[in-house]
Enzyme design. Structure first.
Site, PDB file in Angstrom:
ATOM      1  N   TRP A  22       0.871  -1.178   0.000  1.00  0.00           N
ATOM      2  CA  TRP A  22       0.000   0.000   0.000  1.00  0.00           C
ATOM      3  C   TRP A  22       0.908   1.228   0.000  1.00  0.00           C
ATOM      4  O   TRP A  22       1.741   1.376   0.907  1.00  0.00           O
ATOM      5  CB  TRP A  22      -0.886   0.040   1.251  1.00  0.00           C
ATOM      6  CG  TRP A  22      -1.955  -1.012   1.296  1.00  0.00           C
ATOM      7  CD1 TRP A  22      -2.148  -2.046   0.431  1.00  0.00           C
ATOM      8  CD2 TRP A  22      -2.987  -1.127   2.299  1.00  0.00           C
ATOM      9  NE1 TRP A  22      -3.237  -2.789   0.830  1.00  0.00           N
ATOM     10  CE2 TRP A  22      -3.771  -2.248   1.967  1.00  0.00           C
ATOM     11  CE3 TRP A  22      -3.318  -0.384   3.440  1.00  0.00           C
ATOM     12  CZ2 TRP A  22      -4.870  -2.642   2.731  1.00  0.00           C
ATOM     13  CZ3 TRP A  22      -4.410  -0.777   4.203  1.00  0.00           C
ATOM     14  CH2 TRP A  22      -5.172  -1.895   3.848  1.00  0.00           C
ATOM     15  N   HIS A  44       8.640   0.576  -3.621  1.00  0.00           N
ATOM     16  CA  HIS A  44       8.017  -0.750  -3.535  1.00  0.00           C
ATOM     17  C   HIS A  44       7.075  -1.007  -4.705  1.00  0.00           C
ATOM     18  O   HIS A  44       7.070  -2.086  -5.286  1.00  0.00           O
ATOM     19  CB  HIS A  44       7.284  -0.908  -2.206  1.00  0.00           C
ATOM     20  CG  HIS A  44       8.224  -0.913  -1.037  1.00  0.00           C
ATOM     21  ND1 HIS A  44       7.829  -0.773   0.259  1.00  0.00           N
ATOM     22  CD2 HIS A  44       9.585  -1.035  -1.006  1.00  0.00           C
ATOM     23  CE1 HIS A  44       8.883  -0.816   1.058  1.00  0.00           C
ATOM     24  NE2 HIS A  44       9.961  -0.958   0.308  1.00  0.00           N
ATOM     25  N   MET A  87       4.107   6.574   4.204  1.00  0.00           N
ATOM     26  CA  MET A  87       5.327   6.455   5.013  1.00  0.00           C
ATOM     27  C   MET A  87       6.078   5.191   4.614  1.00  0.00           C
ATOM     28  O   MET A  87       5.465   4.238   4.152  1.00  0.00           O
ATOM     29  CB  MET A  87       4.961   6.319   6.497  1.00  0.00           C
ATOM     30  CG  MET A  87       4.320   7.550   7.095  1.00  0.00           C
ATOM     31  SD  MET A  87       3.892   7.218   8.825  1.00  0.00           S
ATOM     32  CE  MET A  87       3.344   8.845   9.326  1.00  0.00           C
ATOM     33  N   GLU A 143       1.691  -3.172   4.533  1.00  0.00           N
ATOM     34  CA  GLU A 143       1.288  -2.024   5.339  1.00  0.00           C
ATOM     35  C   GLU A 143       0.029  -2.336   6.149  1.00  0.00           C
ATOM     36  O   GLU A 143      -0.141  -1.865   7.274  1.00  0.00           O
ATOM     37  CB  GLU A 143       1.047  -0.796   4.445  1.00  0.00           C
ATOM     38  CG  GLU A 143       2.321  -0.067   4.023  1.00  0.00           C
ATOM     39  CD  GLU A 143       3.119  -0.779   2.937  1.00  0.00           C
ATOM     40  OE1 GLU A 143       2.589  -1.718   2.319  1.00  0.00           O
ATOM     41  OE2 GLU A 143       4.289  -0.400   2.709  1.00  0.00           O
ATOM     42  N   GLU A 186       6.412  19.718  -6.941  1.00  0.00           N
ATOM     43  CA  GLU A 186       6.652  18.706  -5.901  1.00  0.00           C
ATOM     44  C   GLU A 186       6.996  19.304  -4.525  1.00  0.00           C
ATOM     45  O   GLU A 186       7.040  20.513  -4.345  1.00  0.00           O
ATOM     46  CB  GLU A 186       7.755  17.738  -6.366  1.00  0.00           C
ATOM     47  CG  GLU A 186       7.192  16.517  -7.105  1.00  0.00           C
ATOM     48  CD  GLU A 186       6.430  15.547  -6.185  1.00  0.00           C
ATOM     49  OE1 GLU A 186       6.339  15.801  -4.968  1.00  0.00           O
ATOM     50  OE2 GLU A 186       5.923  14.531  -6.708  1.00  0.00           O
TER      51      GLU A 186
HETATM   52 MN    MN Z   1       5.772  -0.780   1.261  1.00  0.00          MN
END
Ligand code: MN
Length: 487
Positions: free
Chosen positions: A167, A189, A222, A230, A279
């Site tokens: 997530w 990820h 995070m 997550e 950004e």
């Molecule tokens: Mn992750």
């Protein structure tokens, strides 16, 4: 403390603190929600809840600045803390500690519940009906390459073998009603998992979840280690498993109380142009790049759905609160695991996720016998710069605990008076970098390699006293001064 199980109960909680601005007047669906949200960050106003957006069906709403600094000066981290189910009065470093401590609580697998009756399934849109054009998706900034369909939603993806469900939050631009394009960084990820689907030659199923329980949004924003779900960590944080339902058209599970769920597949080619986007470093974006397409195949949503909006830019927005706090908690966990004595890690919001301070306790020399401060700085860099989360961070300062790292006055004073112009720093050449930090050269961005540094600002063992009211006078005299001070 109260754990908010959906976005609406959280908004009610903020409203009770006076931290919601009800924007009941009509706003345009193009730039006005972005401009209001940006100004809200810059004057630390209540979070804007847009209730009347031109061009969208009545009842559809936008929540701006969902986890920025609070308008309540007595509890500046209330939005972040309440999102995580923590007391609204917690300080930033207390939140960092709570998050790092949760790494050692047994994780809880999510609970699969019946989609019949799940709020996220109240409305089901399929085929031509499943279009982003139904939802209020404004421009965040006027120089952006498009309307950003994801600024605070959770992207759910799974490895082809099902071993890891990730997530995360990453920016995704709307192309048209049926297509989006997302920035896919290979080292993140979601990029690692996408690479596995590319190797199989199969499009990657995804769900983009807007407005789940606020803890889900924050933890998605995070860093946790690779191969950690997550959802399991959030179960530990909440003290109860996250309730999920099977997605409608893809083999994924989605949070039952989410406001909006978008389902589909991600192409295995970088076949669409993404960007620019203003950004978190605080500058409007320049340039765009080819990235994979997110095809929209089904959408489900609650009655009167709420679309969350983050408008990244100059501090302070969610990048500098939630993301930086998460990186700090990850760093604290790694330093603890390595046995290095650090009381906390903190990123001053104004430094826009470019500086992290690692705070050493007064007794660090007893806890690291024979280690010099230069060697301590070297070890901090060796531990942190190989972590995925520190990919984004160019500079760390190792500081003493006689300063409050959340006070800009303390931080600027300490760095100004304790950083030697050329010496006492551990430089790490040829590190992995990405194009998001603002401080590198074009050659370094192209090579994806650049230097990083840990500044050693530690004082000698006999620290000089501060020339201050607190440290320069005897206690009895200070008491007398305070007692006699006119109200
Ligand atoms: Mn992750």
């Amino acid at each position: 403390m109260k754990y908010f199980n959906d976005l609406r109960s959280y908004i009610a909680g903020l409203d009770a603190l006076g931290d919601i601005m009800h924007v009941h007047w009509e706003v345009d669906g193009d730039l006005e929600p972005g401009a209001i949200t940006r100004r809200s960050y810059e004057i630390q106003a209540p979070a804007p809840l847009f209730e009347n957006i031109a061009g969208t069906a009545p009842g559809f709403r936008i929540l701006g600045a969902p986890a920025a600094l609070s308008s309540r000066a007595d509890m500046p981290y209330a939005r972040v803390a309440m999102s995580l189910g923590l007391a609204p009065t917690l300080t930033g470093p207390e939140i960092v500690t709570a998050l790092a401590d949760t790494r050692n609580v047994p994780y809880q697998k999510p609970l699969l519940v019946d989609p019949a009756g799940a709020p996220c399934r109240q409305h089901v849109l399929l085929g031509d009906e499943a279009t982003l054009d139904k939802f209020p998706i404004p421009f965040a900034h006027d120089q952006d390459g498009g309307r950003y369909a994801n600024t605070w939603g959770t992207l759910i993806v799974k490895t082809p073998d099902g071993r890891w469900i990730n997530w995360s939050i990453a920016r995704v631009m709307k192309v048209d009603g049926k297509r989006m394009v997302g920035l896919m960084v290979p080292s993140q990820h979601i990029g690692q998992i996408w690479t596995e689907w590319v190797a199989l030659g199969k499009p990657m199923p995804y769900a983009l979840v807007q407005g789940p329980a606020p803890a889900i949004s924050c933890i998605s924003g995070m860093p946790l280690p690779a191969e950690v779900d997550e959802a399991d960590y959030i179960g530990a944080l909440a003290g109860a498993p996250v309730e999920l339902v099977k997605a409608l058209t893809v083999d994924l599970e989605v949070p039952a109380t989410a406001e909006i769920v978008i389902e589909g597949h991600v192409s295995i080619e970088r076949d669409c142009m993404e960007g620019p986007y203003g950004e978190y470093g605080g500058y409007l974006g320049a340039g765009s790049s080819a990235q994979p397409t997110f095809h929209v195949e089904a959408i489900t949503h609650r009655d009167d759905p709420i679309w969350p909006l983050v408008v990244a830019g100059r501090p302070t927005d969610e990048s500098h609160t939630v993301w930086a706090i998460g990186i700090a908690a990850d760093a604290l966990s790694h330093l603890r695991d390595a046995g290095l004595p650090v009381t906390t890690v903190w990123a001053p919001e104004a430094a826009a996720v470019h500086w992290f301070l690692a705070v050493a306790p007064r007794d660090w020399r007893e806890r690291l016998p024979g280690v010099t401060s230069e060697e301590f700085a070297q070890r901090v860099g060796e531990v942190l710069f190989k972590t995925d989360a520190m990919l984004f961070v160019p500079q760390i300062y190792l500081v003493d605990d006689d300063i409050d790292p959340t006070s800009l006055t303390d931080v600027v004073w300490a760095l100004a008076t304790r950083v030697h112009p050329t010496g006492r720093r551990a430089v790490f050449e040829d590190q992995r970098i990405v194009r998001l930090p603002q401080c590198y050269t074009e050659d370094e961005y192209v090579a994806r390699r650049g230097p990083k540094v840990v500044f050693d600002t530690l004082q000698p063992q006999a620290r000089p006293l501060h020339s201050s009211f607190e440290q320069a006078y005897p206690p009895a005299l200070k008491r007398r001064v305070l007692d006699n001070w006119p109200e």
